[in-house]
Write an enzyme that holds these catalytic residues in place. Structure first.
Site, PDB file in Angstrom:
ATOM      1  N   ARG A 280      -0.562  11.996 -14.939  1.00  0.00           N
ATOM      2  CA  ARG A 280      -0.615  13.348 -14.378  1.00  0.00           C
ATOM      3  C   ARG A 280      -2.042  13.827 -14.203  1.00  0.00           C
ATOM      4  O   ARG A 280      -2.305  14.775 -13.462  1.00  0.00           O
ATOM      5  CB  ARG A 280       0.140  14.326 -15.286  1.00  0.00           C
TER       6      ARG A 280
ATOM      7  N   GLU B   5       2.420   6.136   6.529  1.00  0.00           N
ATOM      8  CA  GLU B   5       2.537   5.873   5.088  1.00  0.00           C
ATOM      9  C   GLU B   5       1.643   4.711   4.685  1.00  0.00           C
ATOM     10  O   GLU B   5       0.973   4.742   3.644  1.00  0.00           O
ATOM     11  CB  GLU B   5       3.995   5.581   4.741  1.00  0.00           C
TER      12      GLU B   5
ATOM     13  N   HIS C 238      -5.835   6.943  24.324  1.00  0.00           N
ATOM     14  CA  HIS C 238      -6.244   8.292  24.773  1.00  0.00           C
ATOM     15  C   HIS C 238      -7.423   8.809  23.967  1.00  0.00           C
ATOM     16  O   HIS C 238      -7.462   9.978  23.593  1.00  0.00           O
ATOM     17  CB  HIS C 238      -5.039   9.243  24.674  1.00  0.00           C
TER      18      HIS C 238
ATOM     19  N   ASN D 182      -1.583  23.791 -18.671  1.00  0.00           N
ATOM     20  CA  ASN D 182      -1.409  23.162 -17.362  1.00  0.00           C
ATOM     21  C   ASN D 182      -1.062  24.274 -16.387  1.00  0.00           C
ATOM     22  O   ASN D 182      -0.057  24.963 -16.561  1.00  0.00           O
ATOM     23  CB  ASN D 182      -0.287  22.111 -17.393  1.00  0.00           C
ATOM     24  N   GLY D 183      -1.874  24.455 -15.374  1.00  0.00           N
ATOM     25  CA  GLY D 183      -1.613  25.496 -14.367  1.00  0.00           C
ATOM     26  C   GLY D 183      -2.923  26.132 -13.935  1.00  0.00           C
ATOM     27  O   GLY D 183      -4.004  25.631 -14.226  1.00  0.00           O
TER      28      GLY D 183
ATOM     29  N   LYS E 229      -1.328   4.763   1.798  1.00  0.00           N
ATOM     30  CA  LYS E 229      -1.338   3.843   0.651  1.00  0.00           C
ATOM     31  C   LYS E 229      -2.665   3.106   0.552  1.00  0.00           C
ATOM     32  O   LYS E 229      -3.271   2.991  -0.505  1.00  0.00           O
ATOM     33  CB  LYS E 229      -0.194   2.848   0.842  1.00  0.00           C
TER      34      LYS E 229
ATOM     35  N   GLU F 167      -5.512   5.597  -0.423  1.00  0.00           N
ATOM     36  CA  GLU F 167      -5.513   6.263  -1.743  1.00  0.00           C
ATOM     37  C   GLU F 167      -5.744   5.297  -2.896  1.00  0.00           C
ATOM     38  O   GLU F 167      -6.118   5.735  -3.982  1.00  0.00           O
ATOM     39  CB  GLU F 167      -4.243   7.063  -1.966  1.00  0.00           C
TER      40      GLU F 167
ATOM     41  N   LYS G 109      -0.562  12.392 -10.088  1.00  0.00           N
ATOM     42  CA  LYS G 109       0.773  11.955  -9.663  1.00  0.00           C
ATOM     43  C   LYS G 109       1.540  13.088  -8.996  1.00  0.00           C
ATOM     44  O   LYS G 109       2.319  12.853  -8.092  1.00  0.00           O
ATOM     45  CB  LYS G 109       1.558  11.445 -10.867  1.00  0.00           C
TER      46      LYS G 109
ATOM     47  N   CYS H 219      -2.148  18.765 -14.819  1.00  0.00           N
ATOM     48  CA  CYS H 219      -2.534  18.249 -16.141  1.00  0.00           C
ATOM     49  C   CYS H 219      -1.264  17.946 -16.914  1.00  0.00           C
ATOM     50  O   CYS H 219      -0.160  18.231 -16.475  1.00  0.00           O
ATOM     51  CB  CYS H 219      -3.343  19.304 -16.889  1.00  0.00           C
TER      52      CYS H 219
ATOM     53  N   TRP I  85      -6.556  17.049 -15.030  1.00  0.00           N
ATOM     54  CA  TRP I  85      -6.954  16.811 -13.637  1.00  0.00           C
ATOM     55  C   TRP I  85      -7.685  18.070 -13.235  1.00  0.00           C
ATOM     56  O   TRP I  85      -7.094  19.146 -13.154  1.00  0.00           O
ATOM     57  CB  TRP I  85      -5.722  16.573 -12.759  1.00  0.00           C
TER      58      TRP I  85
HETATM   59  C1  AGP Z   1       1.748   9.335  -2.641  1.00  0.00           C
HETATM   60  O1  AGP Z   1       1.308   8.001  -2.848  1.00  0.00           O
HETATM   61  C2  AGP Z   1       0.793  10.338  -3.195  1.00  0.00           C
HETATM   62  N1  AGP Z   1       0.626  10.139  -4.580  1.00  0.00           N
HETATM   63  C3  AGP Z   1       1.104  11.750  -2.782  1.00  0.00           C
HETATM   64  O2  AGP Z   1       0.932  11.800  -1.386  1.00  0.00           O
HETATM   65  C4  AGP Z   1       2.519  12.281  -3.091  1.00  0.00           C
HETATM   66  O3  AGP Z   1       3.480  11.630  -2.280  1.00  0.00           O
HETATM   67  C5  AGP Z   1       2.539  13.778  -2.743  1.00  0.00           C
HETATM   68  O4  AGP Z   1       1.616  14.417  -3.588  1.00  0.00           O
HETATM   69  C6  AGP Z   1       3.926  14.403  -2.901  1.00  0.00           C
HETATM   70  O5  AGP Z   1       4.345  14.277  -4.218  1.00  0.00           O
HETATM   71  P1  AGP Z   1       5.885  14.618  -4.545  1.00  0.00           P
HETATM   72  O6  AGP Z   1       6.727  13.617  -3.810  1.00  0.00           O
HETATM   73  O7  AGP Z   1       5.993  14.481  -6.034  1.00  0.00           O
HETATM   74  O8  AGP Z   1       6.154  16.019  -4.071  1.00  0.00           O
END
Ligand code: AGP
Length: 593
Positions: free
Chosen positions: A27, A470, A493, A100-101, A474, A477, A588, A2, A74
């Site tokens: 966030r 990767e 396989h 936040n936490g 992308k 997500e 994020k 958050c 969040w």
């Molecule tokens: C990447 O597009 C995602 N948002 C997520 O996988 C992110 O890379 C992951 O949570 C790690 O975050 P960080 O690099 O801030 O540790």
């Protein structure tokens, strides 16, 4: 994760908090809320609403304020509802809290101290407010606040308002990030630098255990033992204040286009002519390594996989890559001479923080590679290095991925015996990205032509397989298309059973040594009806390949090869109307395990 913001000063607190929340919305954006002291009404007003920040903004009446706290959520405890949105108030209405936490013992505390007291939400945060209401009776607030904090287990960045003292804010920090800024006698406090840098001239990243009192004279900090701390502030880097999309429709597209400039910035920061400029203590740490262990999550972990190839090929340093959430609870056997490299854009990922605790308990050296020098992981590891990507606002990480790979290449190159000009090769990669971005609009047609199914595959070998992982993340997500990144040679396989008419398979081909094998995998899936798109660098391209890229150094191909996959994800999401910068269910930085 958050976001929290607080402001107390002579300017409009409500406006500053709402601006801070706007900057923190990446966030967490399930719901938002604000509490402020309305001088005209001589009372604290609390507003909160589900969904985006604009839903909250629409509720706020005119009129300024001198003290306010706010929150973007969040969800962790309790569903996404208005009742579970912050701020939360104590059962007696006296205290107002944003948090936040995660409070791990909130249930036990409620049973022990708050039996019979009604709950308005399903959150752990409400327990903090009601504990204060319960324990502060007849006591001074600061003492009661410390007493409550001593009861809490878990993580928190907390802001507190007391209806009986509207001219004071309190704050506390343990494991979740919290920074405090000032501008004259005005004070702003927030989860990260982007939220306070517009209002503050100087700032301080608070340490765990800090308790802060903010009033019209400014702020004071006490440590976990109650001892006054003399704050040492740093000037705010106003670059963090620049968070707008410029000519782009989304932060993600802007950040994809920033990649060439980021690579050039990294080169300027980390090279003296042809020589890498790495701090001696960091070089010494890596030179002593018998084995390098990379810890990361998500996109950063995918960059770490590329990092393994870089360290093993350029520095002959055996390297392992660990998913941080696995390492945190199932660490492998570790031998003497292990050195840990944590890769994290935000520097706040809880899985990495949990892993770092193990690394430190076992006495191994640690280095964090991050985009946020004020972050927890930058401070808690023995040393840190910046990736200089600039604030990355889109939840889907793009420029941080390529920036991480560039810095990993420089570190590995500095450890090795060189033999070529990495600086030049990075410049060529930046140029290769720039050349390709000229035609980014063509991806609208490519996506419309290929991505017509709810499933897709990316395949590749070696570094192309690393990029396929990767690329799949992308696409998943931000477009919500179920996508797998797969080793091209492994498909036959078993998983090839999923290939049927029209299934999109995007093949990445950059490596001369394995190009023919990858093309065999392409033929295998094509013969079963797959809709194949090939992304290839010129050195291995064939005439029917759909996307062609400049040839770059074989260890730097991920820098150029990832860009088409970022654009495919972007345009797929655009065509599906998903929220590109704030995809559903994501945040994020994931500051919970
Ligand atoms: C990447 O597009 C995602 N948002 C997520 O996988 C992110 O890379 C992951 O949570 C790690 O975050 P960080 O690099 O801030 O540790």
């Amino acid at each position: 994760m958050c976001g929290i913001v607080g402001y107390l000063g002579e300017k409009d607190a409500k406006k500053h908090v709402m601006e801070g929340l706007r900057r923190l919305e990446y966030r967490g954006y399930d719901s938002a809320g604000i509490a402020y002291y309305d001088e005209a009404k001589a009372d604290h007003l609390v507003f909160k609403e589900k969904g985006r920040l604009e839903n909250l903004a629409g509720l706020l009446p005119e009129g300024g304020s001198q003290a306010a706290i706010g929150h973007t959520r969040w969800a962790t405890h309790g569903r996404v509802t208005k009742e579970n949105a912050h701020p939360h108030e104590s059962h007696d209405g006296r205290f107002i809290v944003v948090h936040n936490g995660i409070i791990e013992n909130h249930k036990a505390l409620a049973e022990e101290y708050l039996a019979g007291i009604p709950r308005k939400s399903a959150t752990d945060t409400e327990i903090i407010a009601s504990l204060l209401g319960h324990l502060a009776k007849g006591k001074d607030v600061a003492g009661a606040f410390r007493q409550v904090l001593d009861l809490l287990e878990g993580s928190y960045a907390l802001l507190l308002m007391d209806r009986e003292h509207p001219d004071i804010l309190y704050a506390a920090k343990k494991k979740s990030p919290l920074l405090i800024g000032q501008n004259g006698r005005d004070t702003i406090i927030a989860s990260d630098l982007t939220a306070l840098c517009a209002a503050a001239t100087d700032y301080l990243a608070l340490e765990d255990g800090s308790i802060v009192t903010i009033d019209e004279r400014g702020f004071s900090v006490r440590d976990g033992q109650g001892k006054a701390v003399r704050p040492v502030l740093s000037p705010v880097d106003k670059a963090y204040a620049e968070t707008d999309k410029g000519v782009f429709d989304h932060y993600m597209l802007k950040e994809i286009h920033e990649q060439p400039a980021v690579l050039r910035r990294i080169t300027a920061e980390y090279f003296d002519q042809e020589t890498p400029r790495i701090r001696k203590d960091i070089s010494a740490m890596l030179q002593k390594a018998k084995r390098l262990h990379i810890l990361a999550a998500g996109t950063s972990m995918h960059a770490g996989i590329v990092g393994k190839a870089l360290f093993e090929n350029l520095a002959r340093l055996p390297t392992e890559v660990h998913i941080a959430s696995e390492f945190a609870h199932h660490p492998p056997l570790l031998e003497a001479g292990s050195v840990f490299l944590l890769i994290s854009q935000s520097g706040e990922t809880a899985d990495l923080r949990a892993s770092l605790e193990i690394v430190k308990e076992k006495g191994f050296p640690s280095l964090t590679l991050t985009n946020v020098k004020t972050s927890t992981l930058a401070r808690e590891a023995d040393k840190y290095l910046e990736i200089f990507a600039g604030p990355e606002i889109a939840v889907a990480s793009t420029k941080a991925y390529t920036a991480q790979i560039a810095v990993l290449a420089i570190l590995a190159f500095a450890l090795g015996d060189g033999g070529f000009s990495l600086r030049k090769e990075l410049a060529l990669a930046a140029q290769g990205i720039e050349n390709h971005l000229q035609d980014h609009k063509m991806y609208s047609g490519i996506v419309a032509g290929h991505l017509k199914k709810p499933h897709a595959f990316y395949i590749g070998r070696g570094l192309d397989y690393a990029v396929a992982l990767e690329a799949a993340l992308k696409l998943k997500e931000i477009s919500y298309i179920h996508t797998e990144g797969f080793a091209a040679g492994e498909l036959k396989h078993g998983t090839i059973a999923l290939i049927e008419e029209g299934i999109p398979v995007i093949a990445l081909v950059t490596e001369k040594r394995t190009a023919a094998h990858t093309r065999s995998a392409i033929a295998e899936v094509e013969s079963r009806g797959a809709d194949v798109l090939v992304i290839a660098t010129e050195n291995v391209a064939e005439k029917e390949d759909g996307i062609r890229l400049d040839t770059v150094h074989p260890l730097l191909t991920p820098l150029v090869c990832v860009v088409p996959t970022q654009l495919i994800a972007y345009y797929a999401a655009l065509q599906r109307g998903t929220d590109i910068d704030k995809p559903r269910n994501l945040a994020k930085s994931v500051t919970v395990e």
